[in-house]
Design a protein around this motif. Structure first.
Motif, PDB file in Angstrom:
ATOM      1  N   LYS A 132     -38.906 -48.505 -29.268  1.00 22.63           N
ATOM      2  CA  LYS A 132     -39.416 -47.516 -29.382  1.00 22.63           C
ATOM      3  C   LYS A 132     -39.354 -46.691 -30.641  1.00 22.63           C
ATOM      4  N   VAL A 133     -40.392 -45.994 -30.774  1.00 25.63           N
ATOM      5  CA  VAL A 133     -40.508 -44.920 -31.795  1.00 25.63           C
ATOM      6  C   VAL A 133     -40.975 -43.716 -31.423  1.00 25.63           C
ATOM      7  N   CYS A 134     -40.488 -42.556 -32.035  1.00 22.35           N
ATOM      8  CA  CYS A 134     -41.130 -41.352 -31.531  1.00 22.35           C
ATOM      9  C   CYS A 134     -41.788 -40.693 -32.437  1.00 22.35           C
ATOM     10  N   ILE A 135     -42.893 -40.178 -31.831  1.00 24.04           N
ATOM     11  CA  ILE A 135     -43.849 -39.457 -32.879  1.00 24.04           C
ATOM     12  C   ILE A 135     -44.156 -37.991 -32.464  1.00 24.04           C
ATOM     13  N   GLN A 136     -44.513 -37.320 -33.368  1.00 24.16           N
ATOM     14  CA  GLN A 136     -44.874 -35.876 -33.174  1.00 24.16           C
ATOM     15  C   GLN A 136     -46.293 -35.745 -32.907  1.00 24.16           C
ATOM     16  N   ILE A 137     -46.639 -34.920 -31.961  1.00 29.38           N
ATOM     17  CA  ILE A 137     -48.299 -34.629 -31.649  1.00 29.38           C
ATOM     18  C   ILE A 137     -48.406 -33.351 -32.129  1.00 29.38           C
ATOM     19  N   HIS A 138     -49.537 -33.312 -32.326  1.00 30.23           N
ATOM     20  CA  HIS A 138     -50.164 -32.036 -32.307  1.00 30.23           C
ATOM     21  C   HIS A 138     -51.559 -31.488 -31.572  1.00 30.23           C
ATOM     22  N   PRO A 139     -51.323 -31.316 -30.407  1.00 32.19           N
ATOM     23  CA  PRO A 139     -52.269 -31.433 -29.606  1.00 32.19           C
ATOM     24  C   PRO A 139     -53.818 -30.656 -30.095  1.00 32.19           C
ATOM     25  N   ASP A 140     -53.176 -29.359 -30.479  1.00 32.16           N
ATOM     26  CA  ASP A 140     -54.303 -28.476 -31.210  1.00 32.16           C
ATOM     27  C   ASP A 140     -55.064 -28.715 -32.530  1.00 32.16           C
ATOM     28  N   ALA A 141     -54.441 -29.658 -33.260  1.00 27.40           N
ATOM     29  CA  ALA A 141     -54.908 -30.117 -34.663  1.00 27.40           C
ATOM     30  C   ALA A 141     -55.963 -31.046 -34.458  1.00 27.40           C
ATOM     31  N   GLU A 142     -56.953 -30.944 -35.323  1.00 23.50           N
ATOM     32  CA  GLU A 142     -58.260 -31.852 -35.547  1.00 23.50           C
ATOM     33  C   GLU A 142     -58.225 -32.515 -36.746  1.00 23.50           C
ATOM     34  N   ASP A 143     -58.204 -33.865 -36.960  1.00 20.92           N
ATOM     35  CA  ASP A 143     -58.171 -34.563 -38.065  1.00 20.92           C
ATOM     36  C   ASP A 143     -59.370 -34.292 -38.818  1.00 20.92           C
ATOM     37  N   ASP A 144     -59.194 -33.882 -40.212  1.00 19.16           N
ATOM     38  CA  ASP A 144     -60.379 -33.559 -40.953  1.00 19.16           C
ATOM     39  C   ASP A 144     -61.406 -34.677 -41.251  1.00 19.16           C
ATOM     40  N   ASP A 145     -60.779 -35.861 -41.174  1.00 21.23           N
ATOM     41  CA  ASP A 145     -61.836 -36.941 -41.333  1.00 21.23           C
ATOM     42  C   ASP A 145     -62.894 -36.994 -40.242  1.00 21.23           C
ATOM     43  N   TYR A 146     -62.504 -36.495 -38.927  1.00 23.44           N
ATOM     44  CA  TYR A 146     -63.542 -36.483 -38.040  1.00 23.44           C
ATOM     45  C   TYR A 146     -64.560 -35.092 -37.605  1.00 23.44           C
ATOM     46  N   LYS A 147     -63.903 -33.992 -38.311  1.00 23.86           N
ATOM     47  CA  LYS A 147     -64.786 -32.769 -38.011  1.00 23.86           C
ATOM     48  C   LYS A 147     -66.490 -32.983 -38.229  1.00 23.86           C
ATOM     49  N   ASN A 148     -66.768 -33.545 -39.235  1.00 19.93           N
ATOM     50  CA  ASN A 148     -68.203 -33.574 -39.500  1.00 19.93           C
ATOM     51  C   ASN A 148     -68.980 -34.792 -39.104  1.00 19.93           C
ATOM     52  N   ILE A 149     -68.272 -35.529 -38.261  1.00 19.66           N
ATOM     53  CA  ILE A 149     -69.095 -36.553 -37.650  1.00 19.66           C
ATOM     54  C   ILE A 149     -69.970 -36.156 -36.664  1.00 19.66           C
ATOM     55  N   ARG A 150     -71.375 -36.726 -36.752  1.00 20.39           N
ATOM     56  CA  ARG A 150     -71.964 -36.408 -35.245  1.00 20.39           C
ATOM     57  C   ARG A 150     -72.204 -37.649 -34.717  1.00 20.39           C
ATOM     58  N   TRP A 151     -71.444 -37.452 -33.365  1.00 14.84           N
ATOM     59  CA  TRP A 151     -70.842 -38.810 -32.646  1.00 14.84           C
ATOM     60  C   TRP A 151     -72.430 -39.251 -32.145  1.00 14.84           C
ATOM     61  N   ASP A 152     -73.488 -38.407 -31.797  1.00 13.56           N
ATOM     62  CA  ASP A 152     -74.745 -38.756 -31.146  1.00 13.56           C
ATOM     63  C   ASP A 152     -75.522 -39.644 -32.157  1.00 13.56           C
ATOM     64  N   GLU A 153     -75.215 -39.526 -33.494  1.00 14.29           N
ATOM     65  CA  GLU A 153     -75.824 -40.659 -34.382  1.00 14.29           C
ATOM     66  C   GLU A 153     -75.042 -41.948 -34.649  1.00 14.29           C
ATOM     67  N   GLN A 154     -74.152 -42.111 -34.298  1.00 12.47           N
ATOM     68  CA  GLN A 154     -73.498 -43.367 -34.314  1.00 12.47           C
ATOM     69  C   GLN A 154     -73.755 -44.637 -33.622  1.00 12.47           C
ATOM     70  N   VAL A 155     -73.528 -45.659 -33.918  1.00 19.61           N
ATOM     71  CA  VAL A 155     -74.114 -46.881 -33.132  1.00 19.61           C
ATOM     72  C   VAL A 155     -73.344 -47.011 -31.735  1.00 19.61           C
ATOM     73  N   SER A 156     -74.086 -47.417 -30.792  1.00 16.10           N
ATOM     74  CA  SER A 156     -73.535 -47.446 -29.466  1.00 16.10           C
ATOM     75  C   SER A 156     -72.999 -48.886 -29.280  1.00 16.10           C
ATOM     76  N   ASP A 157     -72.007 -49.011 -28.267  1.00 17.70           N
ATOM     77  CA  ASP A 157     -71.711 -50.327 -27.902  1.00 17.70           C
ATOM     78  C   ASP A 157     -72.647 -51.261 -27.684  1.00 17.70           C
ATOM     79  N   GLU A 158     -73.550 -50.756 -27.111  1.00 14.39           N
ATOM     80  CA  GLU A 158     -74.932 -51.444 -26.655  1.00 14.39           C
ATOM     81  C   GLU A 158     -75.429 -52.067 -27.911  1.00 14.39           C
ATOM     82  N   GLU A 159     -75.741 -51.358 -28.838  1.00 15.22           N
ATOM     83  CA  GLU A 159     -76.306 -51.545 -30.136  1.00 15.22           C
ATOM     84  C   GLU A 159     -75.648 -52.665 -30.623  1.00 15.22           C
ATOM     85  N   LEU A 160     -74.396 -52.531 -30.790  1.00 13.17           N
ATOM     86  CA  LEU A 160     -73.591 -53.502 -31.641  1.00 13.17           C
ATOM     87  C   LEU A 160     -73.627 -54.800 -30.689  1.00 13.17           C
TER      88      LEU A 160
END
Length: 189
Positions: A148-176
């Motif tokens: 077992k490992v214990c991790i701290q979570i931050h439910p209100d925090a948003e990862d900076d790497d994902y803030k500006n991604i436009r998810w509607d422009e990403q490749v879908s599973d069907e396209e892959l």
């Protein structure tokens, strides 16, 4: 004493991790008996090394074998021959264990030859009828088990790497699924 709110910030995750590891350098001496009385040793090499490992308490037991090939001269250095002998061995690698962190008894044993068996020296034995071969090898071993490992979570925090991604422009599973994966094979021809 932490409040219920403080406890909500941590999660226990069950995962596989290295719970024990060790390393061992080994030196052995083997005796090879050629059919003729050797005059001199011209070469010695080791091939066909195979081994398997299993847990034995706080250690890993390695059972293996290899072929020792000795090239020698005989009849007062007028003829040569190569003799081969299969040798088996058992090595026990002690482990530094983190036993109290393991959950259950089911483990994976991983053993690696850090240094394949290698001839250090080959010499004619005291009675002149056999060849004494000094061999060295080195192993590392690990025990992987659930822990077992214990991790701290931050439910209100948003990862900076994902803030500006436009998810509607990403490749879908069907396209892959429609991507032609054989295009690399066409370029080889």
């Amino acid at each position: 004493m932490p409040s219920e709110k403080d406890n909500a910030r941590y999660r226990e995750i069950v995962t596989k991790a290295v719970c024990g590891k060790g390393k061992k350098h080994c030196k052995d001496t083997h005796v090879v008996k050629p059919p003729q009385k050797p005059t001199s040793i011209l070469g010695c090499w080791i091939i066909n090394h195979e081994y398997e490992a299993d847990r034995k308490g706080d250690s890993v037991e390695i059972l293996g074998s290899y072929d020792i090939n000795v090239w020698y001269s005989y009849d007062e250095n007028t003829k040569t021959d190569v003799t081969s002998e299969n040798v088996t061995y058992t090595e026990v690698v002690p482990l530094a264990m983190k036993q109290n962190e393991m959950i259950g008894d089911e483990v994976d044993v991983i053993a690696r030859a850090l240094k394949q068996p290698n001839t250090l020296e080959a010499s004619i034995g005291e009675k002149g009828k056999d060849v004494k071969v000094d061999v060295e090898k080195e192993f590392s071993a690990e025990i992987v088990g659930e822990t077992k490992v214990c991790i701290q979570i931050h439910p209100d925090a948003e990862d900076d790497d994902y803030k500006n991604i436009r998810w509607d422009e990403q490749v879908s599973d069907e396209e892959l699924k429609k991507i032609d994966t054989d295009f690399l094979d066409d370029k080889k021809q």
